[in-house]
Design an enzyme around this catalytic site. Structure first.
Site, short mmCIF file in Angstrom:
data_model
loop_
_atom_site.label_atom_id
_atom_site.label_comp_id
_atom_site.label_asym_id
_atom_site.label_seq_id
_atom_site.Cartn_x
_atom_site.Cartn_y
_atom_site.Cartn_z
N CYS A 2 21.62 15.24 -16.97
CA CYS A 2 22.61 14.66 -16.08
C CYS A 2 22.52 13.14 -16.11
CB CYS A 2 22.47 15.12 -14.64
SG CYS A 2 22.57 16.88 -14.41
N ARG A 27 23.03 12.74 -21.99
CA ARG A 27 22.16 13.35 -20.98
C ARG A 27 22.67 14.72 -20.51
NH1 ARG A 27 18.71 9.55 -18.90
NH2 ARG A 27 18.32 10.87 -17.10
N TRP A 75 24.25 18.39 -16.91
CA TRP A 75 23.55 19.40 -17.72
C TRP A 75 23.13 20.46 -16.70
CZ3 TRP A 75 18.68 21.69 -18.15
CH2 TRP A 75 18.44 22.38 -19.35
N ASN A 101 20.91 13.60 -10.20
CA ASN A 101 20.23 14.01 -11.44
C ASN A 101 18.84 14.48 -11.03
OD1 ASN A 101 18.51 12.00 -13.91
ND2 ASN A 101 18.94 14.16 -13.99
N GLY A 102 18.52 15.73 -11.36
CA GLY A 102 17.20 16.26 -10.99
C GLY A 102 17.32 17.67 -10.45
N GLU A 487 9.61 20.01 -37.93
CA GLU A 487 10.68 19.11 -37.49
C GLU A 487 11.98 19.40 -38.25
OE1 GLU A 487 11.28 17.31 -35.09
OE2 GLU A 487 12.79 15.88 -35.73
N LYS A 491 15.49 20.47 -36.48
CA LYS A 491 16.76 19.74 -36.67
C LYS A 491 17.88 20.72 -37.01
CE LYS A 491 16.12 16.88 -35.18
NZ LYS A 491 15.08 16.33 -34.48
N GLU A 494 18.85 22.93 -33.92
CA GLU A 494 19.51 22.19 -32.85
C GLU A 494 20.98 21.97 -33.09
OE1 GLU A 494 16.83 18.80 -30.85
OE2 GLU A 494 16.90 18.62 -33.02
N HIS A 510 0.93 35.69 -44.02
CA HIS A 510 0.49 36.54 -42.92
C HIS A 510 1.66 37.01 -42.05
CE1 HIS A 510 -3.62 35.68 -43.98
NE2 HIS A 510 -3.34 34.39 -43.98
N LYS A 609 19.53 15.06 -24.19
CA LYS A 609 18.55 14.21 -24.85
C LYS A 609 17.38 13.87 -23.95
CE LYS A 609 18.15 10.72 -28.17
NZ LYS A 609 17.62 11.68 -29.13
C1 G6P Z 1 14.87 16.89 -25.80
C2 G6P Z 1 15.55 16.12 -26.92
C3 G6P Z 1 14.60 16.02 -28.12
C4 G6P Z 1 13.30 15.38 -27.70
C5 G6P Z 1 12.65 16.11 -26.52
C6 G6P Z 1 11.50 15.31 -25.95
O1 G6P Z 1 14.67 18.20 -26.17
O2 G6P Z 1 16.75 16.78 -27.30
O3 G6P Z 1 15.22 15.23 -29.12
O4 G6P Z 1 12.41 15.39 -28.78
O5 G6P Z 1 13.61 16.27 -25.47
O6 G6P Z 1 12.01 14.11 -25.42
P1 G6P Z 1 11.23 12.76 -25.32
O7 G6P Z 1 12.23 11.80 -24.77
O8 G6P Z 1 10.10 13.00 -24.37
O9 G6P Z 1 10.75 12.39 -26.67
#
Ligand code: G6P
Length: 614
Positions: A2, A27, A75, A101-102, A487, A491, A494, A510, A609
């Site tokens: 949010c 956000r 969100w 937000n929260g 990673e 990606k 996501e 395994h 994010k």
């Molecule tokens: C969310 C974002 C990711 C990020 C993660 C941790 O899931 O979409 O891209 O890696 O949060 O966020 P931070 O700001 O703590 O790196």
């Protein structure tokens, strides 16, 4: 999670708020809404399911004249994404509007009590409870809005950044925060309020970061006032904003994600500037040299992080163990906080977070501090909570990252962890000086080498067409390449919504090898390193089961080229620097696959994010 924006001044509040919401959309983008008080004292609230653009379309034929207002992009946590669950929420008498937000953890108890007192609720959100409670206290106690907000917040358990406006008092916004970020921009006769400074960067560079449990009283034509929950006036610390508008725009790229991938040569340069000096002979990092005894004497390092930052933490483990001979444990912050962690004053806890606001990482920091550890933060967002909550730390300096899928922040974090390990190793004398110098020279060459990797983009785009409709992917790597494989898989998941599993290559036999067939491609990260011969065997094992292989290899590799279906060649670098080079083609592969599938790469479904809730 949010984003909130507020404006009060003599300008057009609607334009500022809508522009601000667009900037904060990273956000959350389940719904958006705006509340404006016009000059005739009418409170207009417009809100709608979907992105900020939907709100803008909805407002086209509405009265949006106002010099004060608040707005929100959501969100969803409590209550599905819908028009009525969208913020702003309003009080029963229609006098107050609030954005939040929260999460309000005790909202159910408060809601039940308010229902007993005859209040009717129009949404399933925790937020509506707050605005109803403020109004209830106000009416019951016949007090000012400020007193009602303060009293309500004393009853609330949870995390929040809020902003409230009142129909009958259009010259004031009241805002407050606990555990969720909030920044005030101080302009000339006007104030801006937002979850981060991006909504007002073009209007002012004077910012005040609201502290935890602080209330901001923002009144037209008067100086800003900050108050504690027990009504003491706090000092105002105006800081200069280090952010430029070009960093917040796409700059000719179709998506922020592509821009951020392509920016990596320059963001890596920004990240190492002033830290690798004298042609690579000297490496230093903020907060390490100033706390040299702490780092020299550390018995153990525990790294806490979430998401992509957790993957860079895993690379940090290899780097620190290799160079500094200090044992390293990597924990998901969300698991660490509930695992009865055993932490002592001889431990150093490193918290990594792009946003600097991740709720679980912040909670882990508090626990570690409480147990006596020295806590070091690695963040990207200047002025965010994590740098303020840690004993010391550093920024990765890669500029605002807006695409929800993290790219340049990941390589920035890995770079900073490399410099951290080299700095500690320098203090502990655990790295052979000639080798350290060579590594410094390589680091200075890295931005140009990443530029070469980016030149692979057209090849990767062509390759992506072959695999766009695969339903599952396996990503494999060993040693430094194992977190890169994790990673790469993240990606792809996501942004393309394809299931992808990252695995240590040797562990594949395994379990995951049972999944290998002609339908499931494997992406194998196999640069020339000390495990190269081992991973060649893994490549053969996949091929023997009929799997298609895309391999990331070092330039000139012939062995894997003869086995794999496709190879992407990257420049040769020392083993500990390979993650920065090998992760880039995986970012591009996921980007192009998602684009082929027509997905919204910058705002993938269900994600946000900045994760400021548990
Ligand atoms: C969310 C974002 C990711 C990020 C993660 C941790 O899931 O979409 O891209 O890696 O949060 O966020 P931070 O700001 O703590 O790196």
């Amino acid at each position: 999670m949010c984003g909130i924006v507020g404006y009060i001044g003599e300008g057009n509040a609607y334009n500022v708020l809508i522009g601000g919401l667009h900037r904060l959309e990273y956000r959350g983008y389940d719904s958006a809404g705006i509340a404006l008080v016009d000059d005739n004292g009418k409170l207009n609230i417009y809100k709608t399911l979907g992105k900020v653009q939907a709100l803008e379309n909805f407002c086209k034929d509405k009265n949006v004249e106002a010099r004060v207002g608040i707005a929100h992009t959501r969100w969803a946590t409590h209550g599905e994404p819908s028009d009525c669950n969208a913020h702003p929420h309003y009080s029963e008498d229609g006098n107050l509007a609030l954005v939040h937000n929260g999460t309000i953890e005790n909202y159910k108890v408060l809601k039940d009590a308010l229902v007993e007192h005859g209040r009717t609720f129009h949404s399933d959100t925790d937020t509506e409870v707050l605005v109803q409670l403020i109004e209830y206290i106000r009416v019951q106690n016949d007090c000012s809005l400020l007193d009602a907000v303060r009293e309500a917040l004393k009853q609330v358990v949870g995390a929040y950044a809020i902003a409230v406006i009142e129909k009958d008092n259009p010259d004031c916004i009241i805002a407050a925060r606990k555990s969720s970020p909030l920044v005030v921009g101080v302009g000339d006769g006007e104030f801006y309020l937002a979850s981060d400074a991006s909504p007002f960067v073009e209007f002012t560079d004077n910012v005040v970061y609201i502290k935890d449990e602080e209330i901001a009283l923002i009144r037209r034509g008067e100086p800003l006032k900050l108050l504690s929950f027990d009504n003491k006036e706090n000092e105002i610390d105006v800081k200069k904003l280090e952010m430029s508008i070009s960093q917040l725009e796409k700059g000719g790229y179709p998506h922020f994600m592509l821009k951020e991938i392509f920016e990596q040569p320059s963001t890596l340069l920004d990240c190492i500037r002033g830290r690798v000096v004298d042609k690579g002979r000297f490496v230093t990092l903020n907060g390490v040299n100033d706390n040299s005894e702490t780092f020299i004497n550390a018995k153990r390092i525990v790294i806490v992080a979430c998401g992509t930052s957790w993957h860079s933490a895993l690379i940090g483990k290899y780097l620190i163990q290799d160079m500094c001979k200090i044992p390293v444990v990597v924990e998901y912050a969300s698991e660490f906080r509930y695992s009865n962690p055993v932490i002592t004053h001889e431990d150093i806890v490193i918290a990594i977070s792009q946003s600097g606001e991740t709720a679980d990482t912040l909670a882990a920091i508090k626990i570690a501090r409480g147990m006596g550890a020295f806590v070091y933060g690695i963040s990207n967002v200047v002025g965010s909570s994590i740098p303020r909550e840690t004993h010391s730390g550093t920024y990765i300096h890669v500029g605002p990252e807006i695409g929800v899928a993290s790219t340049k922040a990941f390589t920035g974090q890995v770079m900073v962890l490399t410099l951290l390990a080299m700095t500690i190793a320098g203090l502990k004398k655990t790295l052979e000086p000639r080798y350290a110098e060579k590594l410094g020279e390589w680091i200075l060459k890295l931005p140009a080498l990443v530029e070469k990797v980016i030149e692979l983009a057209p090849d990767i785009e062509r390759l992506s067409l072959i695999y766009t409709y695969a339903r599952n992917f396996l990503y494999l790597g060993r040693g430094y390449s194992y977190p890169v494989a994790l990673e790469g898989a993240l990606k792809l998941k996501e942004i393309s919504y394809i299931h992808a599993e990252g695995y240590p290559a040797a562990e594949m036999k395994h379990g995951p090898i049972a999944l290998v067939d002609a339908e499931m491609p494997s992406v194998i990260v196999a640069p020339k390193d000390h495990l190269y011969d081992k991973i060649v065997s893994n490549v053969q094992q996949v091929k023997a089961r009929g799997g298609n292989i895309i391999a990331i290899v070092t330039e000139g590799d012939t062995t894997i080229r003869n086995i794999a279906d496709h190879v992407l060649e990257v420049p040769e670098v020392p083993e500990c620097l390979t993650p920065i080079i090998t992760s880039v083609p995986l970012q591009l592969l996921s980007y192009y696959i998602a684009i082929n599938k027509g997905k919204d790469v910058d705002m993938p479904r269900n994600l946000a994010k900045s994760v400021t809730v548990e």
